[in-house]
Write a protein that holds these residues in place. Structure first.
Motif, PDB file in Angstrom:
ATOM      1  N   MET A 157      -6.515   1.875  10.534  1.00 21.41           N
ATOM      2  CA  MET A 157      -5.940   0.914   9.605  1.00 21.41           C
ATOM      3  C   MET A 157      -6.771  -0.368   9.678  1.00 21.41           C
ATOM      4  SD  MET A 157      -3.185   0.334   7.502  1.00 21.41           S
ATOM      5  CE  MET A 157      -2.292   1.778   7.951  1.00 21.41           C
ATOM      6  N   THR A 158      -7.318  -0.768   8.537  1.00 20.03           N
ATOM      7  CA  THR A 158      -8.163  -1.968   8.509  1.00 20.03           C
ATOM      8  C   THR A 158      -7.326  -3.211   8.225  1.00 20.03           C
ATOM      9  OG1 THR A 158      -8.615  -1.829   6.142  1.00 20.03           O
ATOM     10  CG2 THR A 158     -10.085  -0.572   7.611  1.00 20.03           C
ATOM     11  N   ALA A 159      -7.938  -4.351   8.472  1.00 21.05           N
ATOM     12  CA  ALA A 159      -7.248  -5.624   8.243  1.00 21.05           C
ATOM     13  C   ALA A 159      -6.844  -5.775   6.783  1.00 21.05           C
ATOM     14  CB  ALA A 159      -8.146  -6.786   8.665  1.00 21.05           C
ATOM     15  N   LEU A 160      -7.697  -5.357   5.858  1.00 21.56           N
ATOM     16  CA  LEU A 160      -7.367  -5.505   4.435  1.00 21.56           C
ATOM     17  C   LEU A 160      -6.179  -4.634   4.031  1.00 21.56           C
ATOM     18  CD1 LEU A 160     -10.802  -5.839   2.606  1.00 21.56           C
ATOM     19  CD2 LEU A 160      -9.276  -7.612   3.486  1.00 21.56           C
ATOM     20  N   ARG A 161      -6.060  -3.464   4.611  1.00 22.05           N
ATOM     21  CA  ARG A 161      -4.904  -2.616   4.303  1.00 22.05           C
ATOM     22  C   ARG A 161      -3.624  -3.248   4.847  1.00 22.05           C
ATOM     23  NH1 ARG A 161      -6.241   3.577   5.451  1.00 22.05           N
ATOM     24  NH2 ARG A 161      -4.412   3.848   4.128  1.00 22.05           N
ATOM     25  N   ILE A 162      -3.687  -3.813   6.037  1.00 20.27           N
ATOM     26  CA  ILE A 162      -2.520  -4.487   6.625  1.00 20.27           C
ATOM     27  C   ILE A 162      -2.124  -5.686   5.767  1.00 20.27           C
ATOM     28  CG2 ILE A 162      -1.725  -5.822   8.606  1.00 20.27           C
ATOM     29  CD1 ILE A 162      -3.508  -3.894  10.326  1.00 20.27           C
ATOM     30  N   ILE A 163      -3.117  -6.445   5.306  1.00 21.14           N
ATOM     31  CA  ILE A 163      -2.840  -7.602   4.448  1.00 21.14           C
ATOM     32  C   ILE A 163      -2.221  -7.139   3.128  1.00 21.14           C
ATOM     33  CG2 ILE A 163      -3.921  -9.482   3.142  1.00 21.14           C
ATOM     34  CD1 ILE A 163      -5.926  -9.682   5.556  1.00 21.14           C
ATOM     35  N   ALA A 164      -2.712  -6.044   2.566  1.00 28.51           N
ATOM     36  CA  ALA A 164      -2.126  -5.511   1.326  1.00 28.51           C
ATOM     37  C   ALA A 164      -0.662  -5.137   1.540  1.00 28.51           C
ATOM     38  CB  ALA A 164      -2.928  -4.309   0.826  1.00 28.51           C
ATOM     39  N   PHE A 165      -0.343  -4.528   2.686  1.00 29.67           N
ATOM     40  CA  PHE A 165       1.059  -4.208   2.992  1.00 29.67           C
ATOM     41  C   PHE A 165       1.885  -5.488   3.125  1.00 29.67           C
ATOM     42  CE2 PHE A 165      -0.579  -0.079   4.905  1.00 29.67           C
ATOM     43  CZ  PHE A 165      -0.125   0.704   3.852  1.00 29.67           C
ATOM     44  N   GLY A 166       1.311  -6.521   3.704  1.00 34.35           N
ATOM     45  CA  GLY A 166       1.997  -7.808   3.808  1.00 34.35           C
ATOM     46  C   GLY A 166       2.287  -8.401   2.433  1.00 34.35           C
ATOM     47  N   TYR A 167       1.325  -8.274   1.526  1.00 33.24           N
ATOM     48  CA  TYR A 167       1.541  -8.740   0.153  1.00 33.24           C
ATOM     49  C   TYR A 167       2.638  -7.932  -0.523  1.00 33.24           C
ATOM     50  CZ  TYR A 167      -1.939 -12.369  -0.367  1.00 33.24           C
ATOM     51  OH  TYR A 167      -2.608 -13.554  -0.262  1.00 33.24           O
ATOM     52  N   ALA A 168       2.657  -6.632  -0.301  1.00 35.65           N
ATOM     53  CA  ALA A 168       3.711  -5.806  -0.895  1.00 35.65           C
ATOM     54  C   ALA A 168       5.081  -6.306  -0.430  1.00 35.65           C
ATOM     55  CB  ALA A 168       3.512  -4.337  -0.527  1.00 35.65           C
ATOM     56  N   ALA A 169       5.232  -6.532   0.856  1.00 41.08           N
ATOM     57  CA  ALA A 169       6.512  -7.010   1.396  1.00 41.08           C
ATOM     58  C   ALA A 169       6.880  -8.375   0.805  1.00 41.08           C
ATOM     59  CB  ALA A 169       6.450  -7.084   2.917  1.00 41.08           C
TER      60      ALA A 169
END
Length: 136
Positions: A1-13
């Motif tokens: 899991m890359t940082a950008l994917r984690i950030i995208a999940f944060g944006y979704a939330a």
């Protein structure tokens, strides 16, 4: 899991939470005039925009690092420009505000700034993330 994917999940939330503000019975969120945090009103256009953007962020995070970078780049540019337009005109384009309400005068510049900070911050951080946290 890359940082950008984690950030995208944060944006979704964050976007799903923003879409739900009108519907959660949390004291202090929506005032007696229907304004979130006493600053701006969220309507069906705003809620639809936040849900669609949240689904886009979720899909990007689930798909790949590249999809997350594309999401953060485009989302960032669109939301940052919307916030900047809101500072100038009082209305943004993403929720069709400029087309529905036209130029809107806030009681003060500080209220206008507060109403547009969410899009300026979300857009700016998304663009920053897309380029600064991209793996080399």
């Amino acid at each position: 899991m890359t940082a950008l994917r984690i950030i995208a999940f944060g944006y979704a939330a964050a976007l799903f939470i923003a879409a739900s503000l009108n519907y959660l019975p949390i004291p202090g969120i929506i005032d007696e005039n229907g304004n979130a945090f006493g600053v701006f009103a969220l309507d069906l256009f705003d809620d639809s925009l936040h849900v669609a953007s949240g689904l886009w962020a979720l899909a990007a995070g689930l798909i790949s690092h590249r999809a997350s970078k594309i999401f953060l780049t485009w989302f960032g540019a669109l939301y940052l420009a919307d916030g900047a337009m809101g500072l100038v005109t009082g209305s943004g384009y993403l929720d069709f505000g400029i087309f529905v309400y036209g130029w809107y005068e806030y009681p003060s510049f500080l209220i206008k700034l507060a109403a547009n900070v969410p899009h300026l911050f979300l857009g700016g951080f998304a663009l920053f993330s897309a380029f600064m946290f991209d793996r080399k």
